[in-house]
Design a protein around this motif. Structure first.
Motif, PDB file in Angstrom:
ATOM      1  N   ILE A 244       0.842  -1.187   0.000  1.00  0.00           N
ATOM      2  CA  ILE A 244       0.000   0.000   0.000  1.00  0.00           C
ATOM      3  C   ILE A 244       0.883   1.243   0.000  1.00  0.00           C
ATOM      4  CG2 ILE A 244      -1.900   1.196   1.151  1.00  0.00           C
ATOM      5  CD1 ILE A 244      -2.531  -1.654   0.152  1.00  0.00           C
ATOM      6  N   TYR A 245       0.505   2.234  -0.798  1.00  0.00           N
ATOM      7  CA  TYR A 245       1.274   3.477  -0.886  1.00  0.00           C
ATOM      8  C   TYR A 245       0.371   4.644  -0.507  1.00  0.00           C
ATOM      9  CZ  TYR A 245       4.524   0.492  -3.389  1.00  0.00           C
ATOM     10  OH  TYR A 245       5.378  -0.532  -3.731  1.00  0.00           O
ATOM     11  N   ASP A 246       0.696   5.267   0.593  1.00  0.00           N
ATOM     12  CA  ASP A 246      -0.048   6.412   1.118  1.00  0.00           C
ATOM     13  C   ASP A 246       0.586   7.690   0.575  1.00  0.00           C
ATOM     14  OD1 ASP A 246      -1.164   8.454   2.596  1.00  0.00           O
ATOM     15  OD2 ASP A 246      -0.571   7.667   4.551  1.00  0.00           O
ATOM     16  N   THR A 247      -0.160   8.413  -0.259  1.00  0.00           N
ATOM     17  CA  THR A 247       0.376   9.647  -0.857  1.00  0.00           C
ATOM     18  C   THR A 247      -0.311  10.887  -0.285  1.00  0.00           C
ATOM     19  OG1 THR A 247      -1.170   9.481  -2.742  1.00  0.00           O
ATOM     20  CG2 THR A 247       0.996   8.465  -3.002  1.00  0.00           C
ATOM     21  N   SER A 248      -0.856  10.763   0.919  1.00  0.00           N
ATOM     22  CA  SER A 248      -1.628  11.863   1.500  1.00  0.00           C
ATOM     23  C   SER A 248      -0.777  13.066   1.874  1.00  0.00           C
ATOM     24  CB  SER A 248      -2.383  11.375   2.742  1.00  0.00           C
ATOM     25  OG  SER A 248      -1.482  10.906   3.732  1.00  0.00           O
ATOM     26  N   GLU A 249       0.501  12.866   2.098  1.00  0.00           N
ATOM     27  CA  GLU A 249       1.363  13.968   2.527  1.00  0.00           C
ATOM     28  C   GLU A 249       2.224  14.501   1.382  1.00  0.00           C
ATOM     29  OE1 GLU A 249       1.242  15.368   5.452  1.00  0.00           O
ATOM     30  OE2 GLU A 249      -0.302  13.966   6.142  1.00  0.00           O
ATOM     31  N   LYS A 250       1.708  14.388   0.156  1.00  0.00           N
ATOM     32  CA  LYS A 250       2.399  14.866  -1.045  1.00  0.00           C
ATOM     33  C   LYS A 250       3.637  14.044  -1.390  1.00  0.00           C
ATOM     34  CE  LYS A 250      -0.527  18.266  -0.799  1.00  0.00           C
ATOM     35  NZ  LYS A 250      -1.773  18.234  -1.566  1.00  0.00           N
ATOM     36  N   GLY A 251       3.880  13.008  -0.601  1.00  0.00           N
ATOM     37  CA  GLY A 251       4.984  12.104  -0.874  1.00  0.00           C
ATOM     38  C   GLY A 251       4.447  10.702  -1.016  1.00  0.00           C
ATOM     39  N   LYS A 252       5.263   9.710  -0.725  1.00  0.00           N
ATOM     40  CA  LYS A 252       4.836   8.323  -0.901  1.00  0.00           C
ATOM     41  C   LYS A 252       5.343   7.503   0.274  1.00  0.00           C
ATOM     42  CE  LYS A 252       6.598   5.965  -4.246  1.00  0.00           C
ATOM     43  NZ  LYS A 252       6.954   5.491  -5.585  1.00  0.00           N
ATOM     44  N   ASN A 253       4.420   7.020   1.087  1.00  0.00           N
ATOM     45  CA  ASN A 253       4.753   6.204   2.243  1.00  0.00           C
ATOM     46  C   ASN A 253       4.332   4.758   1.951  1.00  0.00           C
ATOM     47  OD1 ASN A 253       5.372   5.309   4.867  1.00  0.00           O
ATOM     48  ND2 ASN A 253       3.276   5.736   5.552  1.00  0.00           N
ATOM     49  N   LYS A 254       5.288   3.860   1.902  1.00  0.00           N
ATOM     50  CA  LYS A 254       5.013   2.473   1.567  1.00  0.00           C
ATOM     51  C   LYS A 254       4.627   1.695   2.820  1.00  0.00           C
ATOM     52  CE  LYS A 254       7.083  -1.520  -0.805  1.00  0.00           C
ATOM     53  NZ  LYS A 254       8.289  -2.003  -1.526  1.00  0.00           N
ATOM     54  N   VAL A 255       3.500   0.999   2.736  1.00  0.00           N
ATOM     55  CA  VAL A 255       3.023   0.171   3.834  1.00  0.00           C
ATOM     56  C   VAL A 255       2.916  -1.266   3.330  1.00  0.00           C
ATOM     57  CG1 VAL A 255       1.190  -0.228   5.523  1.00  0.00           C
ATOM     58  CG2 VAL A 255       1.668   2.104   4.726  1.00  0.00           C
ATOM     59  N   ILE A 256       3.735  -2.147   3.866  1.00  0.00           N
ATOM     60  CA  ILE A 256       3.674  -3.555   3.480  1.00  0.00           C
ATOM     61  C   ILE A 256       2.667  -4.239   4.395  1.00  0.00           C
ATOM     62  CG2 ILE A 256       4.964  -5.709   3.199  1.00  0.00           C
ATOM     63  CD1 ILE A 256       7.490  -4.014   2.849  1.00  0.00           C
ATOM     64  N   VAL A 257       1.540  -4.641   3.823  1.00  0.00           N
ATOM     65  CA  VAL A 257       0.469  -5.211   4.636  1.00  0.00           C
ATOM     66  C   VAL A 257       0.621  -6.719   4.752  1.00  0.00           C
ATOM     67  CG1 VAL A 257      -2.022  -5.406   4.946  1.00  0.00           C
ATOM     68  CG2 VAL A 257      -1.052  -3.363   3.893  1.00  0.00           C
ATOM     69  N   HIS A 258       0.967  -7.377   3.649  1.00  0.00           N
ATOM     70  CA  HIS A 258       1.048  -8.838   3.670  1.00  0.00           C
ATOM     71  C   HIS A 258       2.043  -9.295   2.625  1.00  0.00           C
ATOM     72  CE1 HIS A 258      -0.128 -13.031   3.931  1.00  0.00           C
ATOM     73  NE2 HIS A 258      -0.311 -13.056   2.638  1.00  0.00           N
ATOM     74  N   THR A 259       3.001 -10.112   3.035  1.00  0.00           N
ATOM     75  CA  THR A 259       3.947 -10.712   2.090  1.00  0.00           C
ATOM     76  C   THR A 259       3.961 -12.210   2.323  1.00  0.00           C
ATOM     77  OG1 THR A 259       5.800 -10.403   3.613  1.00  0.00           O
ATOM     78  CG2 THR A 259       5.409  -8.686   1.979  1.00  0.00           C
TER      79      THR A 259
END
Length: 260
Positions: A244-259
């Protein structure tokens, strides 16, 4: 020895929100802001709306969400905004990832709160290709399309077939008053099912693993999707990796939910 132990080749699929994730668009949301005892009409960008929609100082005109998004109903305005955003290089945080996914001829879905029809969204994708890809990038994309699909024809025909083969979920298309956050989760689940179905038909010497990425600029949507993947989808689809990539702060925060 099992070939999977020797190497893994991942079939990568990607899901993208549109506004403020792929492009920053000029379409404005009509709201009212409380100033003293009065409510004053104001226009918000989609990023401002995502931040302020729960603020009690703001409300929908006539308490009607349809009135807030009236400018979004016009397909011509949408396409003009796409063209303007490309010309101004108003690219949002996931634009380069979107472009890379297209060049790689990956399986893609657009999951957006916009009410535009899937056909209009396809035109928007085509405009991005036509106006932001150079000849080398288009050549690489067509080569990858030919490697991944059975499409034939002239260059433009192959690109059109690839665009058509992807998935488009404008969750407010037929009904504006929907729970966008919930509907986005439902759309992602449908996209994952279709991705798995396509994977099952593939040569496992070519692909033997699946990953699905999802990017959005709305924190509520990110939280909902992370929760759904963690509690439901990771159990239904244990062999799928989710990023999951959260772009709410004008950047890109990667969230690995399940591997896997």
């Amino acid at each position: 020895m099992n070939r999977r132990l020797l190497y893994e080749i991942t079939m990568k699929a990607y899901s993208f929100d549109w506004d403020d994730n792929i492009l920053h668009m000029d379409t404005m949301v009509n709201m009212e802001k409380k100033e003293g005892d009065n409510w004053t009409p104001v226009k918000l960008s989609t990023s401002e709306y995502a931040e302020l929609k729960e603020d009690p100082s703001y409300r929908y005109p006539n308490n009607n969400i349809r009135d807030a998004f009236i400018d979004f109903d016009n397909d011509d305005i949408f396409l003009q905004n796409v063209e303007d955003s490309i010309k101004k290089r108003n690219f949002a945080p996931s634009f380069n990832d979107f472009k890379e996914a297209l060049i790689g001829a990956r399986s893609i879905s657009i999951i957006t709160a916009r009410p535009q029809s899937p056909e209009t969204l396809k035109k928007g994708v085509k405009m991005i290709i036509d106006n932001s890809f150079n000849e080398e990038e288009i050549g690489n994309m067509v080569e990858n399309i030919e490697d991944n699909y059975d499409f034939t024809g002239q260059l433009d025909e192959i690109i059109e077939k690839y665009i058509e083969s992807n998935y488009y979920y404008p969750v407010s298309f037929k009904e504006r008053e929907v729970d966008v956050t919930k509907e986005k989760g439902i759309a992602l689940d449908d996209f994952v099912k279709k991705t798995i179905h396509a994977f099952e038909k593939m040569d496992k010497d070519k692909y033997n693993k699946i990953s699905v990425g999802f990017s959005d600029d709305d924190v509520d949507n990110i939280k909902e999707v992370v929760k759904k993947i963690d509690e439901v989808m990771s159990k239904l689809y244990p062999d799928v990796e989710f990023f999951i990539y959260d772009t709410s702060e004008k950047g890109k925060n990667k969230v690995i939910v399940h591997t896997t």
